[in-house]
Design a protein around this motif. Sequence first.
Motif, mmCIF file in Angstrom:
data_model
loop_
_atom_site.group_PDB
_atom_site.id
_atom_site.type_symbol
_atom_site.label_atom_id
_atom_site.label_comp_id
_atom_site.label_asym_id
_atom_site.label_seq_id
_atom_site.Cartn_x
_atom_site.Cartn_y
_atom_site.Cartn_z
ATOM 1 N N THR B 117 0.618 -1.916 -0.184
ATOM 2 C CA THR B 117 0.087 0.232 -0.044
ATOM 3 C C THR B 117 0.860 1.175 -0.358
ATOM 4 O O THR B 117 0.912 2.297 -0.513
ATOM 5 C CB THR B 117 -1.138 0.137 1.310
ATOM 6 N N GLY B 118 2.683 1.370 0.371
ATOM 7 C CA GLY B 118 3.349 2.393 0.558
ATOM 8 C C GLY B 118 3.771 2.382 -0.340
ATOM 9 O O GLY B 118 4.943 3.397 -1.235
ATOM 10 N N TRP B 119 4.167 1.611 -1.325
ATOM 11 C CA TRP B 119 4.557 1.377 -2.850
ATOM 12 C C TRP B 119 3.874 2.576 -3.901
ATOM 13 O O TRP B 119 3.160 2.082 -4.409
ATOM 14 C CB TRP B 119 4.653 0.200 -3.279
ATOM 15 N N ALA B 120 4.766 3.403 -4.002
ATOM 16 C CA ALA B 120 4.822 4.962 -4.676
ATOM 17 C C ALA B 120 4.882 4.585 -6.706
ATOM 18 O O ALA B 120 3.822 4.738 -7.497
ATOM 19 C CB ALA B 120 5.983 5.786 -4.793
ATOM 20 N N GLU B 121 5.359 3.376 -6.611
ATOM 21 C CA GLU B 121 5.413 2.711 -7.681
ATOM 22 C C GLU B 121 3.976 1.931 -8.417
ATOM 23 O O GLU B 121 4.443 2.216 -10.120
ATOM 24 C CB GLU B 121 6.789 2.710 -8.749
ATOM 25 N N LEU B 122 3.440 1.509 -7.962
ATOM 26 C CA LEU B 122 2.310 0.034 -7.686
ATOM 27 C C LEU B 122 1.986 0.754 -8.724
ATOM 28 O O LEU B 122 0.913 1.659 -8.322
ATOM 29 C CB LEU B 122 2.221 -0.178 -6.649
ATOM 30 N N ARG B 123 1.297 0.069 -9.974
ATOM 31 C CA ARG B 123 0.337 0.013 -10.577
ATOM 32 C C ARG B 123 -0.197 -1.494 -11.193
ATOM 33 O O ARG B 123 -1.368 -1.164 -11.647
ATOM 34 C CB ARG B 123 1.194 -0.140 -12.668
ATOM 35 N N GLY B 124 0.177 -2.185 -10.746
ATOM 36 C CA GLY B 124 -0.987 -3.278 -10.241
ATOM 37 C C GLY B 124 -0.430 -4.596 -9.490
ATOM 38 O O GLY B 124 0.968 -4.927 -9.244
ATOM 39 N N PHE B 125 -1.569 -5.162 -9.072
ATOM 40 C CA PHE B 125 -1.108 -5.823 -7.589
ATOM 41 C C PHE B 125 -2.077 -7.313 -8.571
ATOM 42 O O PHE B 125 -3.476 -6.975 -7.966
ATOM 43 C CB PHE B 125 -1.728 -5.588 -6.120
ATOM 44 N N VAL B 126 -1.790 -8.360 -8.508
ATOM 45 C CA VAL B 126 -1.850 -9.348 -8.958
ATOM 46 C C VAL B 126 -2.118 -10.330 -7.961
ATOM 47 O O VAL B 126 -0.340 -11.121 -7.486
ATOM 48 C CB VAL B 126 -1.464 -10.001 -10.433
ATOM 49 N N HIS B 127 -3.238 -10.569 -7.811
ATOM 50 C CA HIS B 127 -3.448 -12.034 -6.691
ATOM 51 C C HIS B 127 -4.209 -13.451 -7.283
ATOM 52 O O HIS B 127 -4.792 -13.083 -8.043
ATOM 53 C CB HIS B 127 -4.330 -11.393 -5.498
ATOM 54 N N VAL B 128 -2.667 -14.106 -6.884
ATOM 55 C CA VAL B 128 -3.114 -15.399 -7.821
ATOM 56 C C VAL B 128 -4.029 -16.448 -7.014
ATOM 57 O O VAL B 128 -3.559 -16.566 -5.834
ATOM 58 C CB VAL B 128 -2.010 -16.473 -8.170
ATOM 59 N N SER B 129 -4.662 -16.426 -6.720
ATOM 60 C CA SER B 129 -5.992 -17.106 -6.054
ATOM 61 C C SER B 129 -6.350 -18.635 -6.327
ATOM 62 O O SER B 129 -5.173 -19.112 -6.788
ATOM 63 C CB SER B 129 -7.457 -16.344 -5.942
ATOM 64 N N THR B 130 -7.639 -18.918 -6.097
ATOM 65 C CA THR B 130 -7.927 -20.372 -6.959
ATOM 66 C C THR B 130 -9.019 -20.372 -7.664
ATOM 67 O O THR B 130 -10.220 -19.383 -7.046
ATOM 68 C CB THR B 130 -8.071 -21.131 -5.597
ATOM 69 N N ALA B 131 -9.914 -21.317 -8.392
ATOM 70 C CA ALA B 131 -10.844 -21.241 -8.994
ATOM 71 C C ALA B 131 -11.818 -21.572 -8.109
ATOM 72 O O ALA B 131 -12.942 -21.403 -7.805
ATOM 73 C CB ALA B 131 -11.448 -21.946 -9.896
ATOM 74 N N PHE B 132 -11.677 -22.650 -6.990
ATOM 75 C CA PHE B 132 -12.307 -23.029 -5.599
ATOM 76 C C PHE B 132 -12.622 -22.509 -5.312
ATOM 77 O O PHE B 132 -12.898 -22.834 -3.556
ATOM 78 C CB PHE B 132 -11.891 -24.148 -6.341
ATOM 79 N N VAL B 133 -12.131 -20.644 -4.893
ATOM 80 C CA VAL B 133 -13.015 -20.223 -3.547
ATOM 81 C C VAL B 133 -14.310 -20.173 -3.777
ATOM 82 O O VAL B 133 -15.299 -19.660 -3.255
ATOM 83 C CB VAL B 133 -12.526 -18.504 -3.664
#
Lengths: 324, 371
Positions: B117-133
């Motif tokens: 959250t404090g990273w100034a240059e961050l353009r994307g946060f990709v969270h790899v989850s599972t279809a089985f949520v």
Amino acid sequence: MNAARASIAGISYAFPETSRSLHQLAQAGELSSDPALLSSFGFERVHVAIAESPYDLAVRAASRLLAEHDVDPDSVDVVLYGGAPAATAYAPGGDGGPGHERRWHGMTRFEFPGARLQYDLGMTRATVIGLDQFACSTLFGAVRVARALCAAEGARRVLCVSADFFPADAGREAIFNCTSDAACALLIEGAGERNRILAGEQATKGYYWQCEEKRAEIVASYFPTARHVIERVIEHAGWRREDVDWVIPHNVSARSWDILLGLVRLPRARLWGANIGRHGHTLAGDNFINLRDAIDDGSVLPGQRLLLFSFGYGAHWSALAVEA
Amino acid sequence: MTSRRPTIFITGASGQIGRGVLHRLLGADPAVQCVVLARDVSAWRAGAQDVPASRVSPVRGDLLLPRLGLDQPTLRQLAGRVTHVLHLAADTEFSRPLEVAREINVRGTARLLEIATGWAELRGFVHVSTAFVAGRRTGPIPEAAAMHGPGWVNAYEQSKAEGEELVRASSLPWSILRPSTIVCDDISGRVSRRIVVHRALRVLHHGLASMLPGDESGTIDVITRDYACEAIARLAMHRGLENRTLHLCAGAAALPLGELLDITFDFWAETPEWKRRAIDRPALTDLATYALFEQSIEETGDRRLRGIAASLSHFVPQLALSKQFDTSGADTLLGAPAPSVRSYWVRMLEYLLASWEQPAARLRYRKEVAA
């Protein structure tokens, strides 16, 4: 085979005088499982032969059958005689009593109970065939052979008899099933109207011949193979699943029946399971003893559609579709 | 400070998917730099000799620790450098108690979100989850937030669903990728990581599975590792993915359970020795009957059957919970759907059968069953 016309014209059975509760069996060291568990599987009492021999019960069941149906012994064409534990069923003289092992020597080894029954009951015209290696499905095998004899040889009356004693030193439990000693006799008629056999199925899986070594595999194969055999017999009878009015079981754990009924999508209410508690597993006789009792207590009415299924170690899955 | 090169911070880079994704990221864009979170930097370096050190730098850290165990200089450096986060790390063991599964899948995700959250240059946060949520839900499953409802089959599913909620609630430019169950490396059928599906197939092959929950027409969604890695690598820095959820699933190419079993048993029956055993296909039944069977095995089964039933219990209920995963979003972005299951299932069976016939594999299986 399924086109062969035959019916179960009569059923009689005989139990020994003595019975034991689960509690008594546990106290006597005759059970290997917790009696509370066996009770949860539906078992309450079993019949234990003290004074009787397998042949005593066989002759009692068969003579009662002939008397109840007023059958002239001379009208019986064939006697099919079997029993689940072959060593006792085929003991010389069929009595299986103490010391019978000694009589396996000399000519006495040929003193078979089927021939003795033919003589004792005066069925002078009847030829005798012994059935072996069907274990708890012996009477299903007998019915199959009887139907074939009706179709192929024109036999009109075939008497099928099984006498099953659990070995004296084996306790009273077989893989979570409480066992009884009993004999059962069936009269198969080629031209009968009541209890017409519409279809019969048997599957044998030789891979499972080593019952002890393959115990886990047999347990695993029991249900899918049972379902196949049941579905096939329903199909060959020309029924739909929902046409089955009663499932007449072999008296193994009620839990296993709950599972099997779930698999074949038949409601639990269609299982005529009252005898699981009253008699336990009488090896080959279960389904037919149950059928007789279900008719006698008015549960089974003429015209109803009955499904009988049994499994015999060795390994046979058998089913019959019967129209009452 | 603005980074001139895209820099991706990756968790789980040494895992089943992570390694393949890393290679693809590096191959796709020569400008990409990666920073990987590693518990043991030496071990990472030893296992990553095929990765150019000039482009991939490990930082020692752990999702189990506050602020991932990263010191302030490292955090400052990341804050000024990282343009994308790819969160692959997960505890994928189905049989964990929920609180244990949450440690990485929920609290670890929360720790990562907190520092990112404090990273100034961050353009994307990709969270790899599972279809089985999707858990116990059945029927069409949209590429959208998991809906609460009938619950989950195991702690893995639940903890991943809870992790997704944290990601959605964050102020980061998140996107969520949900791969299906990975059953083999690629369409060659090779299996480099055994999972419960392979254990179940082994049990079926041995004739030790009496029944399975499910019905003939219920679809079973599986994918290859190759597809998952390719899709994740291509989507990791994709623009315009913000607040989107995508299914990396077979979707319409998934096969019905009955067909999968038929294909499997027909293939095994090509071996005369196996065919002679006349092993029946397991009976398919409803969950209630299967639960009775499990109870019966628990009460009466021998040690071997009890072990098998227990090892499958965190997975097999999904067989009865047929889902049709919508993959339209992912398919459009990737330009193609996942490979058809039919194109590799038999090859995977061939691979497994050959591996089971190795003495070492047989010994391992016996030990697994005995345990």
